[in-house]
Design a protein around this motif. Sequence first.
Motif, mmCIF file in Angstrom:
data_model
loop_
_atom_site.group_PDB
_atom_site.id
_atom_site.type_symbol
_atom_site.label_atom_id
_atom_site.label_comp_id
_atom_site.label_asym_id
_atom_site.label_seq_id
_atom_site.Cartn_x
_atom_site.Cartn_y
_atom_site.Cartn_z
ATOM 1 N N GLY A 1 39.827 54.313 43.798
ATOM 2 C CA GLY A 1 38.405 54.474 44.074
ATOM 3 C C GLY A 1 37.515 53.311 43.711
ATOM 4 N N GLN A 2 38.066 52.302 43.030
ATOM 5 C CA GLN A 2 37.241 51.169 42.596
ATOM 6 C C GLN A 2 38.108 49.940 42.405
ATOM 7 N N PRO A 3 37.524 48.748 42.511
ATOM 8 C CA PRO A 3 38.253 47.538 42.121
ATOM 9 C C PRO A 3 38.227 47.408 40.596
ATOM 10 N N HIS A 4 39.054 46.538 40.070
ATOM 11 C CA HIS A 4 39.065 46.287 38.625
ATOM 12 C C HIS A 4 38.360 44.980 38.278
ATOM 13 N N PHE A 5 38.094 44.170 39.316
ATOM 14 C CA PHE A 5 37.470 42.861 39.123
ATOM 15 C C PHE A 5 36.396 42.656 40.178
ATOM 16 N N LEU A 6 35.308 42.042 39.770
ATOM 17 C CA LEU A 6 34.261 41.619 40.695
ATOM 18 C C LEU A 6 33.903 40.186 40.339
ATOM 19 N N THR A 7 33.851 39.316 41.333
ATOM 20 C CA THR A 7 33.405 37.945 41.088
ATOM 21 C C THR A 7 32.391 37.556 42.152
ATOM 22 N N PHE A 8 31.253 37.041 41.710
ATOM 23 C CA PHE A 8 30.157 36.652 42.600
ATOM 24 C C PHE A 8 29.825 35.182 42.361
ATOM 25 N N ASP A 9 29.886 34.371 43.417
ATOM 26 C CA ASP A 9 29.600 32.934 43.316
ATOM 27 C C ASP A 9 28.162 32.643 43.737
ATOM 28 N N PHE A 10 27.417 31.977 42.868
ATOM 29 C CA PHE A 10 26.025 31.637 43.141
ATOM 30 C C PHE A 10 25.823 30.124 43.089
ATOM 31 N N GLY A 11 25.222 29.572 44.140
ATOM 32 C CA GLY A 11 24.756 28.195 44.090
ATOM 33 C C GLY A 11 23.430 28.161 43.348
ATOM 34 N N ILE A 12 23.232 27.162 42.508
ATOM 35 C CA ILE A 12 21.983 27.067 41.750
ATOM 36 C C ILE A 12 21.010 26.179 42.537
ATOM 37 N N CYS A 13 19.872 26.777 42.878
ATOM 38 C CA CYS A 13 18.884 26.141 43.752
ATOM 39 C C CYS A 13 17.524 26.140 43.041
ATOM 40 N N LYS A 14 16.493 25.681 43.767
ATOM 41 C CA LYS A 14 15.118 25.804 43.276
ATOM 42 C C LYS A 14 14.294 26.563 44.302
ATOM 43 N N ASP A 15 13.405 27.424 43.802
ATOM 44 C CA ASP A 15 12.516 28.141 44.717
ATOM 45 C C ASP A 15 11.299 27.269 45.043
#
Length: 395
Positions: free
Chosen positions: A86-100
Amino acid sequence: MISSYRASFNEHFSEKKYKGFLEELEEGFAGIPFRVAETPVFIPETLKEKLVAAGAEIVKLIQQPDFKQLTEKSIPLNWRVPAENGQPHFLTFDFGICKDEQGNLIPKLIEMQGFPSLYGFQAHLGETYKKAYSLSEQLTPYFDGIDEAAYITLLKEVILGTHQPHEVALMDIDAPNQKTAIDFLVTAQYLGIKILSLSDIKKEGKHLYYEQNGQKIRLKRIYNRLIFDEIGSNTGLFKDSFDPREELDIEWVTHPNWFYRISKYTMPFLKSEFVPETFFLHQLDTIPSDLENYVLKPLFSFAGMGVIIDVKKKDIEEISDPENWILQRKVNYEPVVQAPDGGVKVEIRLMYLWAEGKEPVLCINLARLSRGKMIGVRYNKDFDWVGGTVGLMEK
């Protein structure tokens, strides 16, 4: 990015210290075949808060009751594995660091996976940076008050489940020769589990086992690091081992179907200031006139393979399977990490552990530095102050 730590680090940096750091990192292990950066990333509190908020928004979508229904078509029919949990055991999210627009740092989602990353190596890497460069004990790679001991305890809970270490194995196609083999070795050291190649595992009926000192040891749980994209059409590899698509008496950590459910396929469902506008190509009504501001990505690929950065209308028109592609607004990385000779772009991966029946926990991170057109080894050859690293935050 925390200016006081950055200024001090750069002032005291030397190639000799960097060499000593790499020697300490590899001590007791095989050599590392990927580039590890000269420096960690010093993540300021304001950016940390935005990263945590961005991750929480994505987790909320994944925990929706209809998430499996939304992502049912993400799993290729020829790679669907039975007995999905019913669920994964791992989550990984990749974010680029930007400026608003106001010049403030902001994370923008690049990719996501319901699949393990370097959960062992990153803990080792964070401690080695601190030790080799004599960094402040107030710095940590962990989130939410977690320390190394609590992290390893949670890692054991997630990977071992209710089983003994000898009943659990980390598996990849050719595990000792993977680029991430050092992560396998560190993980095995932390948890006491076996590292097995696919060919090391045999099947009797629905049971799986491996041999040790002439004895058959039954496997109860597989910490799966095998990506089916690497198998491709070469399914003959299963002949002398086992086929994951068969009915088996085995627990998966994490079940292979989650690799597809939580992936680029998920991104068009996310609407957030932290997520660039993303479309399934086959659902696109009209091709944007400003294609220079978009990137074209295949759904079923990894490590940046197949990505078209400079998109032309012709590229889109020539795609024969648009249901397997997404068009995503480009993310403009800001060179926010100051190297001795200029700014460097950074991507930060949030890494969660999700014990069965509990809530996902944001634990640790992975960072990558880049001077090339894209993040990744093949785009950063011959540069220094690039490569894999970790973000350190104040406790």
